[in-house]
Design an enzyme around this catalytic site. Structure first.
Site, short mmCIF file in Angstrom:
data_model
loop_
_atom_site.label_atom_id
_atom_site.label_comp_id
_atom_site.label_asym_id
_atom_site.label_seq_id
_atom_site.Cartn_x
_atom_site.Cartn_y
_atom_site.Cartn_z
N PHE A 1 -2.05 0.24 -10.14
CA PHE A 1 -2.47 -1.42 -9.44
C PHE A 1 -3.42 -1.66 -9.90
O PHE A 1 -3.60 -2.94 -9.99
CB PHE A 1 -2.51 -1.17 -7.99
N ARG B 1 -3.92 9.33 -4.71
CA ARG B 1 -5.28 8.23 -6.07
C ARG B 1 -4.53 8.94 -7.12
O ARG B 1 -4.92 10.51 -6.54
CB ARG B 1 -6.17 8.04 -4.89
N LYS C 1 0.92 -1.14 0.12
CA LYS C 1 -0.34 -0.35 -0.49
C LYS C 1 0.69 0.83 0.02
O LYS C 1 1.22 1.85 0.75
CB LYS C 1 -0.92 -0.26 1.67
N ARG D 1 -16.71 1.16 -1.81
CA ARG D 1 -15.93 0.18 -1.16
C ARG D 1 -15.95 -1.09 -0.57
O ARG D 1 -17.21 -1.43 0.12
CB ARG D 1 -16.33 1.01 0.66
N GLU E 1 -1.76 5.28 -8.05
CA GLU E 1 -1.26 5.90 -7.16
C GLU E 1 0.56 6.35 -7.26
O GLU E 1 0.96 6.28 -7.73
CB GLU E 1 -0.76 5.46 -5.87
N LYS F 1 -7.65 -2.72 3.28
CA LYS F 1 -6.41 -2.62 3.65
C LYS F 1 -5.87 -2.36 4.82
O LYS F 1 -6.80 -2.89 6.13
CB LYS F 1 -6.21 -0.85 3.83
N ARG G 1 -8.86 11.35 -6.88
CA ARG G 1 -9.81 10.25 -6.67
C ARG G 1 -10.94 11.26 -6.39
O ARG G 1 -12.14 10.32 -6.90
CB ARG G 1 -8.57 10.43 -4.99
P1 AMP Z 1 -7.32 4.88 2.04
O1 AMP Z 1 -7.04 5.98 1.43
O2 AMP Z 1 -6.53 4.15 3.52
O3 AMP Z 1 -9.03 4.98 2.30
O4 AMP Z 1 -6.80 3.46 1.84
C1 AMP Z 1 -7.25 3.67 0.33
C2 AMP Z 1 -6.33 4.03 -0.54
O5 AMP Z 1 -4.86 3.36 -0.62
C3 AMP Z 1 -6.66 3.97 -2.11
O6 AMP Z 1 -7.21 5.35 -2.40
C4 AMP Z 1 -5.01 4.72 -2.61
O7 AMP Z 1 -5.39 5.92 -3.01
C5 AMP Z 1 -4.48 3.52 -2.41
N1 AMP Z 1 -3.35 2.20 -2.26
C6 AMP Z 1 -2.40 2.87 -2.16
N2 AMP Z 1 -1.65 1.62 -2.77
C7 AMP Z 1 -2.64 0.57 -3.27
C8 AMP Z 1 -2.91 -0.33 -3.86
N3 AMP Z 1 -1.79 -1.27 -4.23
N4 AMP Z 1 -4.15 -1.14 -4.07
C9 AMP Z 1 -5.34 -0.24 -4.24
N5 AMP Z 1 -4.78 1.18 -3.69
C10 AMP Z 1 -4.00 1.72 -2.85
#
Ligand code: AMP
Length: 517
Positions: free
Chosen positions: A297, A221, A216, A368, A265, A374, A236
């Site tokens: 990704f 995004r 991650k 979602r 990303e 995650k 995003r």
């Molecule tokens: P969060 O922002 O904590 O809700 O986590 C989701 C975000 O992680 C996504 O919107 C992406 O921007 C980011 N992200 C980073 N690496 C990845 C990955 N390998 N696959 C999907 N999302 C990722």
């Protein structure tokens, strides 16, 4: 059908604000939409989800506070169409003297509005009624008003990236037109989102026996579209940032394909490839100064073929074929121990954690999905700042203890789940004290109250049931990680997602995500 009045929209918005049930909210909005003509429905759906069709029109919160204090009109006369036209005129004002012209238009508008209408306009222009969850309710209402199945409307919104455009098409051309909507290269679709997993073991159990495990990356995004030599990059929230990321444009322009949509990303990295702090990525977005590298990704379209309904593994083969060199490290893993090992490796390499994905999962645009989970070393949640208390002792004169709200999935205002003054540097305290006033809605002796605007990432040890907080859930040991300028209140963690973190009961704390047992 007569012309729809601003007063009708304001009355509906008021009713929606007063009821808690999603069904009643949907019914009230559907009732209004049935009375709207094709010309009005796009405007009304935008307003009710808290958006202006014109986007930002340059009327800030502080100017609004002064200009909107007009004695209300006695009788309602403003039509939706007339108000929409005023917004278009305000948005078009440019050049010297524009602040004055804009102020004049706003003043005139408020003077012609009744007290209820003024209240609605103030909420709309200040962004206070902007709630992603409300957009979900309005989407359901469009389905109800047009008698088109909800999943058809939802899919159209995700693919077109626009609820107002979908509502209009539903009214003018019906269900078949929505069904026929596909991906258009160059037009952004809503990105798929991830669910927080409670632990490594749980994510693997739910999605295994084989999972796709990605690092991650801690960047921002991006969704990149290329059609021939035409390239666009979106954030995003579907904002076009093509001009701010020349390196991304250059690299995607070199890929061996005619057309492609890539999901990924972008991140600032050091010379030896380690990620740089998130703040540097965000500032690179603004000024184009920091070179931002893309890491992909997912692949949603390649050379004429739409891939979002294909399983993840198929999309990843396409990604490998076209942009293998720009891929985020990823592997197929077949055990919980394997997931834990790669999780530790990703964190040791400076990444934020891992994403665990189901190999057969489709791309759930705008949702979602449970097929993307995650995992981070500590749980973090994104919450809305509702208020801040003045500090004492060393923090006297600074806004310190912040009140935190989770998103109401039924479109209501954020629901308070805790407070924290931990994890704040002196710099952060100074920043809070300087900027919170711009979003103040009122204050008392100890506390400054804010409209929903700031999203802050909070680390927690978990959650617990609570009788003190209205959502029935409270944070355990909350501390500030950082503010998230890339997220809006409608991107915040919902109160349901928070409650779900308690799924495994109070002992879960002893089985943190990094443990392998
Ligand atoms: P969060 O922002 O904590 O809700 O986590 C989701 C975000 O992680 C996504 O919107 C992406 O921007 C980011 N992200 C980073 N690496 C990845 C990955 N390998 N696959 C999907 N999302 C990722």
């Amino acid at each position: 059908m007569g012309a729809l009045l601003l007063g009708d929209v304001a009355a509906t918005s008021g009713r929606v604000g007063q009821t808690r049930g999603r069904t009643e909210k949907t019914a009230a909005i559907a009732d209004l939409l049935r009375r709207a003509g094709a010309e009005e429905i796009a405007t009304v759906t935008a307003w009710l989800s808290g958006e202006l069709p014109q986007g930002r029109i340059g009327v800030g919160w502080s100017s609004l506070r002064n200009l909107s204090r007009q004695p209300p009109a006695v009788a309602a006369g403003l039509t939706v169409a007339a108000v929409d036209e005023v917004f278009t005129r305000i948005a078009a004002v440019h050049g010297p003297g524009s602040a004055g012209i804009r102020a004049g238009l706003v003043t005139e508008l408020f003077a012609a509005a009744t007290a209820d209408e003024q209240h609605f306009l103030r909420g709309l222009l200040s962004g206070e009624i902007r709630q992603g969850a409300l957009a979900g309710v309005v989407t359901d209402a469009v389905a109800a008003a047009t008698a088109i199945p909800t999943p058809v409307v939802r899919r159209a919104v995700m693919l077109s990236g626009s609820l107002p455009a979908t509502a209009r098409l539903a009214v003018t051309d019906g269900a078949d037109a929505l069904d026929a909507l596909g991906i258009v290269v160059g037009r952004p679709l809503m990105p798929m989102l991830a669910t927080p997993a409670a632990s490594v073991a749980q994510a693997w159990e739910e999605l295994g026996p084989t999972v796709v495990l990605d690092a991650k990356y801690d960047g921002a995004r991006i969704q990149v579209h290329r059609n021939g030599s035409e390239i666009s990059v979106f954030t995003r929230s579907l904002r076009d940032i093509t001009g701010a990321v020349p390196e991304v444009v250059r690299l995607v322009g070199e890929l061996p394909c005619r057309s492609v949509i890539l999901d990924g990303e972008t991140m600032a990295v050091t010379d030896d490839g380690r990620p740089r702090p998130f703040q540097e990525t965000m500032s690179g977005f603004g000024d184009g100064g920091t070179a931002l590298q893309p890491y992909f990704f997912d692949c949603l379209h390649l050379d004429g073929a739409d891939l979002i309904d294909e399983p993840l593994v198929e999309r990843l083969s396409a990604l490998d074929a076209v942009a293998g060199g720009l891929r985020i490290p990823s592997s197929a893993v077949t055990s919980a121990a394997g997931v834990a090992e790669l999780f530790d490796a990703a964190v040791a390499a400076g990444h934020e954690g891992v994403m665990v994905k189901a190999p057969d999962g489709r791309y759930a645009a705008g949702r979602r999905g449970r097929t993307w989970q995650k995992i981070k070393p500590v749980h973090t949640v994104d919450l809305v700042v509702l208020a801040a208390e003045w500090g004492s002792g060393r923090r006297r004169g600074r806004l310190s203890n912040i009140h935190l709200g989770a998103r109401d999935p039924d479109g209501g205002p954020p629901i308070m789940v805790g407070k924290t003054f931990k994890g704040m540097t002196d710099e952060l305290l100074a920043w809070q004290t300087a900027v919170f006033g711009e979003h103040e809605t009122g204050r008392d002796e100890h506390t400054v109250y804010l409209r929903p605007h700031f999203v802050v990432e909070i680390a927690i040890d978990g959650v617990q049931r609570s009788t003190r907080y209205p959502g029935g859930v409270a944070l355990r040991f909350a501390r500030v990680v950082r503010y998230r300028p890339d997220k809006a209140p409608d991107d915040a963690t919902s109160v349901v997602e928070l409650r779900d973190l308690d799924r495994d009961g109070p002992t879960r704390r002893d089985r943190g995500p990094t443990r392998r047992d």
